[in-house]
Design a protein around this motif. Structure first.
Motif, mmCIF file in Angstrom:
data_model
loop_
_atom_site.group_PDB
_atom_site.id
_atom_site.type_symbol
_atom_site.label_atom_id
_atom_site.label_comp_id
_atom_site.label_asym_id
_atom_site.label_seq_id
_atom_site.Cartn_x
_atom_site.Cartn_y
_atom_site.Cartn_z
ATOM 1 N N LEU A 131 -4.562 -7.642 -5.455
ATOM 2 C CA LEU A 131 -5.251 -6.745 -4.530
ATOM 3 C C LEU A 131 -5.009 -5.301 -4.937
ATOM 4 C CD1 LEU A 131 -6.878 -6.221 -1.941
ATOM 5 C CD2 LEU A 131 -4.710 -6.339 -0.672
ATOM 6 N N PHE A 132 -3.783 -4.961 -5.248
ATOM 7 C CA PHE A 132 -3.447 -3.605 -5.670
ATOM 8 C C PHE A 132 -4.195 -3.231 -6.960
ATOM 9 C CE2 PHE A 132 -0.874 -0.717 -8.262
ATOM 10 C CZ PHE A 132 -0.846 0.393 -7.418
ATOM 11 N N ILE A 133 -4.203 -4.122 -7.927
ATOM 12 C CA ILE A 133 -4.889 -3.859 -9.198
ATOM 13 C C ILE A 133 -6.394 -3.691 -8.961
ATOM 14 C CG2 ILE A 133 -5.517 -4.895 -11.422
ATOM 15 C CD1 ILE A 133 -2.657 -6.153 -11.398
ATOM 16 N N TYR A 134 -6.970 -4.554 -8.121
ATOM 17 C CA TYR A 134 -8.396 -4.451 -7.797
ATOM 18 C C TYR A 134 -8.718 -3.104 -7.166
ATOM 19 C CZ TYR A 134 -12.788 -5.053 -5.333
ATOM 20 O OH TYR A 134 -14.049 -4.870 -4.856
ATOM 21 N N LEU A 135 -7.950 -2.721 -6.144
ATOM 22 C CA LEU A 135 -8.222 -1.463 -5.450
ATOM 23 C C LEU A 135 -8.017 -0.254 -6.356
ATOM 24 C CD1 LEU A 135 -6.649 -2.237 -1.968
ATOM 25 C CD2 LEU A 135 -9.084 -2.024 -2.530
ATOM 26 N N LEU A 136 -6.985 -0.298 -7.171
ATOM 27 C CA LEU A 136 -6.748 0.803 -8.104
ATOM 28 C C LEU A 136 -7.908 0.933 -9.089
ATOM 29 C CD1 LEU A 136 -4.811 3.003 -9.145
ATOM 30 C CD2 LEU A 136 -3.815 1.256 -10.641
ATOM 31 N N GLY A 137 -8.321 -0.178 -9.652
ATOM 32 C CA GLY A 137 -9.432 -0.163 -10.602
ATOM 33 C C GLY A 137 -10.735 0.277 -9.965
ATOM 34 N N MET A 138 -11.022 -0.225 -8.788
ATOM 35 C CA MET A 138 -12.260 0.129 -8.093
ATOM 36 C C MET A 138 -12.287 1.611 -7.749
ATOM 37 S SD MET A 138 -15.170 -0.899 -6.996
ATOM 38 C CE MET A 138 -15.143 -2.665 -6.840
ATOM 39 N N ASN A 139 -11.184 2.129 -7.245
ATOM 40 C CA ASN A 139 -11.141 3.536 -6.870
ATOM 41 C C ASN A 139 -11.218 4.456 -8.081
ATOM 42 O OD1 ASN A 139 -10.843 4.013 -3.852
ATOM 43 N ND2 ASN A 139 -9.473 2.291 -4.225
ATOM 44 N N MET A 140 -10.583 4.067 -9.162
ATOM 45 C CA MET A 140 -10.688 4.865 -10.381
ATOM 46 C C MET A 140 -12.119 4.857 -10.907
ATOM 47 S SD MET A 140 -7.118 3.964 -12.345
ATOM 48 C CE MET A 140 -7.647 4.738 -13.842
ATOM 49 N N ALA A 141 -12.745 3.696 -10.874
ATOM 50 C CA ALA A 141 -14.123 3.575 -11.356
ATOM 51 C C ALA A 141 -15.073 4.446 -10.537
ATOM 52 C CB ALA A 141 -14.569 2.114 -11.312
#
Length: 92
Positions: A4-14
């Protein structure tokens, strides 16, 4: 929890960088990123990145739909993450 953390970090960076990319395209008078895509990615977990991108790139800050929509999606994202952590992830 880690995924979940990796998903949110990646999505927000994108979404953050997509806002910058769209601002760059706007300055060049070139084809832009559809607002629908920006809102869709924000709703899918990238609202914080969109909100920070709006501030850093000074992009879409005069659009009422973004002034109100992105903070609303940020609250939605926070509620969804809370619900996942509180009710779904403990079951796994």
């Amino acid at each position: 929890m880690k995924l979940l953390f990796i998903y949110l970090l990646g999505m927000n960076m994108a979404v953050f960088f997509l806002m910058g990319h769209d601002k760059s395209k706007a300055r060049q008078g070139r084809r832009r990123v559809p607002e629908r895509r920006l809102f869709g990615l924000s709703a899918a977990g990238g609202a914080l990145g969109a909100w920070i991108g709006m501030r850093v790139w000074r992009h879409k800050t005069k659009h009422t739909s973004f002034q109100l929509g992105i903070p609303a999606l940020l609250l939605f994202n926070a509620a969804a993450v809370y619900a996942l952590i509180r009710y779904v992830l403990p079951l796994t």
